[in-house]
Design a protein around this motif. Structure first.
Motif, PDB file in Angstrom:
ATOM      1  N   TRP A 102      -1.336 -14.771 -31.745  1.00 56.08           N
ATOM      2  CA  TRP A 102      -1.883 -14.135 -32.947  1.00 56.08           C
ATOM      3  C   TRP A 102      -2.508 -15.156 -33.877  1.00 56.08           C
ATOM      4  CZ3 TRP A 102      -0.272 -14.633 -38.068  1.00 56.08           C
ATOM      5  CH2 TRP A 102      -0.855 -13.713 -38.957  1.00 56.08           C
ATOM      6  N   ARG A 103      -1.887 -16.339 -34.010  1.00 48.67           N
ATOM      7  CA  ARG A 103      -2.447 -17.385 -34.863  1.00 48.67           C
ATOM      8  C   ARG A 103      -3.797 -17.858 -34.342  1.00 48.67           C
ATOM      9  NH1 ARG A 103       0.383 -23.078 -34.691  1.00 48.67           N
ATOM     10  NH2 ARG A 103      -0.661 -22.910 -32.681  1.00 48.67           N
ATOM     11  N   ASN A 104      -3.870 -18.061 -33.035  1.00 51.24           N
ATOM     12  CA  ASN A 104      -5.138 -18.498 -32.453  1.00 51.24           C
ATOM     13  C   ASN A 104      -6.223 -17.445 -32.652  1.00 51.24           C
ATOM     14  OD1 ASN A 104      -4.143 -20.968 -31.627  1.00 51.24           O
ATOM     15  ND2 ASN A 104      -3.380 -20.103 -29.681  1.00 51.24           N
ATOM     16  N   LEU A 105      -5.827 -16.167 -32.502  1.00 54.55           N
ATOM     17  CA  LEU A 105      -6.803 -15.104 -32.725  1.00 54.55           C
ATOM     18  C   LEU A 105      -7.291 -15.121 -34.164  1.00 54.55           C
ATOM     19  CD1 LEU A 105      -5.249 -12.106 -30.755  1.00 54.55           C
ATOM     20  CD2 LEU A 105      -7.250 -13.448 -30.126  1.00 54.55           C
ATOM     21  N   VAL A 106      -6.344 -15.301 -35.119  1.00 55.04           N
ATOM     22  CA  VAL A 106      -6.740 -15.325 -36.529  1.00 55.04           C
ATOM     23  C   VAL A 106      -7.634 -16.518 -36.818  1.00 55.04           C
ATOM     24  CG1 VAL A 106      -5.888 -15.527 -38.887  1.00 55.04           C
ATOM     25  CG2 VAL A 106      -4.745 -14.005 -37.275  1.00 55.04           C
ATOM     26  N   LYS A 107      -7.254 -17.711 -36.295  1.00 55.00           N
ATOM     27  CA  LYS A 107      -8.075 -18.908 -36.515  1.00 55.00           C
ATOM     28  C   LYS A 107      -9.466 -18.766 -35.893  1.00 55.00           C
ATOM     29  CE  LYS A 107      -4.466 -22.370 -37.041  1.00 55.00           C
ATOM     30  NZ  LYS A 107      -3.878 -23.608 -36.469  1.00 55.00           N
ATOM     31  N   CYS A 108      -9.465 -18.220 -34.666  1.00 51.68           N
ATOM     32  CA  CYS A 108     -10.753 -18.059 -33.980  1.00 51.68           C
ATOM     33  C   CYS A 108     -11.636 -17.064 -34.716  1.00 51.68           C
ATOM     34  CB  CYS A 108     -10.532 -17.619 -32.548  1.00 51.68           C
ATOM     35  SG  CYS A 108      -9.836 -18.910 -31.510  1.00 51.68           S
ATOM     36  N   GLY A 109     -11.042 -16.000 -35.262  1.00 55.68           N
ATOM     37  CA  GLY A 109     -11.816 -14.990 -35.977  1.00 55.68           C
ATOM     38  C   GLY A 109     -12.272 -15.457 -37.344  1.00 55.68           C
ATOM     39  N   ASN A 169      -3.812  -6.444 -34.117  1.00 58.83           N
ATOM     40  CA  ASN A 169      -2.814  -7.430 -34.515  1.00 58.83           C
ATOM     41  C   ASN A 169      -1.641  -6.790 -35.214  1.00 58.83           C
ATOM     42  OD1 ASN A 169      -4.312  -9.569 -33.476  1.00 58.83           O
ATOM     43  ND2 ASN A 169      -5.491  -9.826 -35.376  1.00 58.83           N
ATOM     44  N   LYS A 170      -1.901  -5.790 -36.061  1.00 58.15           N
ATOM     45  CA  LYS A 170      -0.805  -5.092 -36.739  1.00 58.15           C
ATOM     46  C   LYS A 170       0.100  -4.397 -35.742  1.00 58.15           C
ATOM     47  CE  LYS A 170      -3.116  -4.271 -41.175  1.00 58.15           C
ATOM     48  NZ  LYS A 170      -3.646  -3.221 -42.097  1.00 58.15           N
ATOM     49  N   LYS A 171      -0.524  -3.685 -34.776  1.00 59.56           N
ATOM     50  CA  LYS A 171       0.285  -3.024 -33.761  1.00 59.56           C
ATOM     51  C   LYS A 171       1.096  -4.042 -32.963  1.00 59.56           C
ATOM     52  CE  LYS A 171      -2.661   1.059 -33.129  1.00 59.56           C
ATOM     53  NZ  LYS A 171      -3.479   1.825 -32.163  1.00 59.56           N
ATOM     54  N   LEU A 172       0.446  -5.136 -32.580  1.00 61.19           N
ATOM     55  CA  LEU A 172       1.155  -6.166 -31.825  1.00 61.19           C
ATOM     56  C   LEU A 172       2.316  -6.768 -32.626  1.00 61.19           C
ATOM     57  CD1 LEU A 172       1.225  -7.823 -29.214  1.00 61.19           C
ATOM     58  CD2 LEU A 172      -0.336  -9.459 -30.306  1.00 61.19           C
ATOM     59  N   LEU A 173       2.078  -7.042 -33.905  1.00 61.56           N
ATOM     60  CA  LEU A 173       3.126  -7.594 -34.750  1.00 61.56           C
ATOM     61  C   LEU A 173       4.256  -6.607 -34.973  1.00 61.56           C
ATOM     62  CD1 LEU A 173       4.040  -9.997 -36.435  1.00 61.56           C
ATOM     63  CD2 LEU A 173       2.781  -9.032 -38.377  1.00 61.56           C
ATOM     64  N   SER A 174       3.910  -5.322 -35.124  1.00 61.87           N
ATOM     65  CA  SER A 174       4.949  -4.296 -35.284  1.00 61.87           C
ATOM     66  C   SER A 174       5.790  -4.182 -34.032  1.00 61.87           C
ATOM     67  CB  SER A 174       4.309  -2.953 -35.630  1.00 61.87           C
ATOM     68  OG  SER A 174       3.473  -2.506 -34.559  1.00 61.87           O
ATOM     69  N   LYS A 175       5.169  -4.302 -32.862  1.00 64.76           N
ATOM     70  CA  LYS A 175       5.936  -4.260 -31.614  1.00 64.76           C
ATOM     71  C   LYS A 175       6.869  -5.465 -31.511  1.00 64.76           C
ATOM     72  CE  LYS A 175       2.589  -1.630 -28.825  1.00 64.76           C
ATOM     73  NZ  LYS A 175       1.705  -1.662 -27.629  1.00 64.76           N
ATOM     74  N   ILE A 176       6.329  -6.624 -31.894  1.00 61.46           N
ATOM     75  CA  ILE A 176       7.170  -7.840 -31.832  1.00 61.46           C
ATOM     76  C   ILE A 176       8.354  -7.721 -32.789  1.00 61.46           C
ATOM     77  CG2 ILE A 176       7.201 -10.302 -32.342  1.00 61.46           C
ATOM     78  CD1 ILE A 176       4.289 -10.411 -31.379  1.00 61.46           C
ATOM     79  N   ASN A 206      13.131 -15.721 -28.583  1.00 66.39           N
ATOM     80  CA  ASN A 206      12.388 -16.615 -29.476  1.00 66.39           C
ATOM     81  C   ASN A 206      11.155 -17.204 -28.799  1.00 66.39           C
ATOM     82  OD1 ASN A 206      14.156 -16.224 -31.586  1.00 66.39           O
ATOM     83  ND2 ASN A 206      15.514 -17.874 -30.946  1.00 66.39           N
ATOM     84  N   GLU A 207      11.312 -17.514 -27.502  1.00 66.43           N
ATOM     85  CA  GLU A 207      10.158 -18.043 -26.760  1.00 66.43           C
ATOM     86  C   GLU A 207       9.032 -17.008 -26.687  1.00 66.43           C
ATOM     87  OE1 GLU A 207       9.314 -20.267 -22.486  1.00 66.43           O
ATOM     88  OE2 GLU A 207      11.184 -19.190 -22.865  1.00 66.43           O
ATOM     89  N   LEU A 208       9.443 -15.736 -26.435  1.00 67.71           N
ATOM     90  CA  LEU A 208       8.427 -14.681 -26.388  1.00 67.71           C
ATOM     91  C   LEU A 208       7.772 -14.489 -27.768  1.00 67.71           C
ATOM     92  CD1 LEU A 208       7.098 -12.476 -24.691  1.00 67.71           C
ATOM     93  CD2 LEU A 208       8.959 -10.939 -25.357  1.00 67.71           C
ATOM     94  N   ALA A 209       8.600 -14.511 -28.822  1.00 65.55           N
ATOM     95  CA  ALA A 209       8.040 -14.381 -30.164  1.00 65.55           C
ATOM     96  C   ALA A 209       7.122 -15.553 -30.491  1.00 65.55           C
ATOM     97  CB  ALA A 209       9.166 -14.294 -31.182  1.00 65.55           C
ATOM     98  N   LEU A 210       7.518 -16.798 -30.047  1.00 63.59           N
ATOM     99  CA  LEU A 210       6.662 -17.958 -30.261  1.00 63.59           C
ATOM    100  C   LEU A 210       5.323 -17.807 -29.547  1.00 63.59           C
ATOM    101  CD1 LEU A 210       6.287 -20.875 -31.286  1.00 63.59           C
ATOM    102  CD2 LEU A 210       7.451 -21.642 -29.207  1.00 63.59           C
ATOM    103  N   LYS A 211       5.415 -17.313 -28.316  1.00 58.72           N
ATOM    104  CA  LYS A 211       4.175 -17.137 -27.533  1.00 58.72           C
ATOM    105  C   LYS A 211       3.228 -16.176 -28.223  1.00 58.72           C
ATOM    106  CE  LYS A 211       2.685 -15.623 -22.966  1.00 58.72           C
ATOM    107  NZ  LYS A 211       3.132 -15.135 -21.628  1.00 58.72           N
ATOM    108  N   TRP A 212       3.782 -14.989 -28.589  1.00 61.17           N
ATOM    109  CA  TRP A 212       2.895 -14.002 -29.232  1.00 61.17           C
ATOM    110  C   TRP A 212       2.474 -14.430 -30.627  1.00 61.17           C
ATOM    111  CZ3 TRP A 212       0.534 -10.555 -26.504  1.00 61.17           C
ATOM    112  CH2 TRP A 212       1.070 -10.113 -25.311  1.00 61.17           C
TER     113      TRP A 212
END
Length: 325
Positions: free
Chosen positions: A260-267, A10-17, A250-256
């Motif tokens: 990420w939110r769903n992953l955090v909630k699911c985890g 998630n950190k890597k993904l957020l840093s890329k975004i 913005n749409e791409l940032a919203l998607k990711w």
């Protein structure tokens, strides 16, 4: 363990975004600066072209005016020469006619003198005879006019002659006064007419100047409106392109972000829904049993930020490592 891998991912993904968002912001700012510079350069170019065209037009008008003045001067010279030639021709014809008239007049004068001499000689003879008769009649008159008859009639004739002389003088003065009055009226009428013509010419010149100024202002206003319309059309097109590009980012940032939110909630809340497949030790991956759908709607961005805020406020406490349990 799994949570470390997930957090690292998630950190890597957020840093890329965030890196993509920063690059997009830099690109947008660079595009905005380039658009501003292009607009300034375009305005300067248009202004320089307008000034150069105006200078060329003014120079051409001045050159045409000088050429017209030269042609007018040459025409005046040619017209003066033609007038002089015509005047000389007329003077020559008149001089020849006057010489001919003088010769005919001399011949007529000689003939008239001859006739006069003959008539004078005949008159002299007749005068001699009349003088003789007059002398005889005078003697008879002196004898007849012995009373005051002569004085009476002479006084009447003198009065009548005086009255005729006064009347003639008064008639001459009246005619002279009438001529002076008529000339004064004609002079006043001519002065008023010239003043009217001058006023009319000044009014016409002022009207022409106002009309020329109005046409120049109207042309400049139409030209400025057309240039402003073209610039607004270009600015709107550029703004639309930047808006579309920002919308996609913005749409791409919203998607990711939702991913990420769903992953955090699911985890954090439902860890049992995630299954770890470790059959293949070389290719371990995280499989999400219930997929999620992301709607591409830019209007949901404020809702996403609200969800993210609530998620941030209700974040669970960190787990205790197994070696500390």
């Amino acid at each position: 363990g799994i949570q470390d891998v997930k957090s690292e991912y998630n950190k890597k993904l957020l840093s890329k975004i965030l890196a993509r968002w920063r690059s997009q912001v830099k690109i947008q700012k660079l595009a905005t600066d380039l658009n501003v510079q292009a607009e300034l350069l375009h305005r300067a170019t248009l202004l320089r072209r307008v000034l150069s065209g105006w200078l060329a037009h003014t120079e051409q008008r001045a050159r045409d005016h000088i050429i017209k003045l030269e042609l007018l001067a040459e025409g005046k010279i040619v017209l003066q020469a033609l007038r002089m030639n015509q005047t000389f021709t007329r003077w020559k014809e008149r001089a020849v006619a006057e010489i001919r008239d003088r010769e005919l007049r001399d011949v007529a004068d000689q003939h008239h003198r001859r006739k006069i001499m003959i008539a004078a000689l005949a008159g002299f003879r007749l005068n001699v005879e009349l003088q003789f008769k007059k002398m005889l009649l005078g003697r008879k008159r002196d004898n007849f006019v012995s009373d005051r008859v002569t004085k009476k009639f002479f006084a009447k004739w003198t009065d009548a002659h005086r009255e005729r002389t006064v009347e003639r003088n008064q008639t001459g003065r009246a005619l002279w006064f009438w001529c002076v009055t008529l000339e004064h009226k004609a002079l006043r009428a001519w002065i008023s007419y010239t003043q009217y013509r001058k006023k009319k010419r000044r009014t016409y010149s002022a009207a022409l100047q106002d009309r020329r100024q109005y046409l120049i202002q109207t042309g400049l206003r139409e030209w400025i409106n057309s240039v402003t319309l073209v610039e607004e059309t270009r600015s709107r097109a550029a703004l639309l392109a930047v808006t579309q590009q920002t919308y996609r980012a913005n749409e791409l940032a919203l998607k990711w972000g939702r991913h990420w939110r769903n992953l955090v909630k699911c985890g954090a809340r439902r860890p049992a829904r995630n299954k770890l497949i470790s059959n293949d030790k070389e290719n371990n991956r995280l499989l999400i049993t219930k997929p999620f759908s992301v709607k591409s709607n830019f209007a949901e961005t404020p809702k996403f930020y609200e969800d993210f805020k609530s998620l941030k406020n209700s974040r669970p406490a960190p787990k205790i490592p197994k070696f500390l349990a």
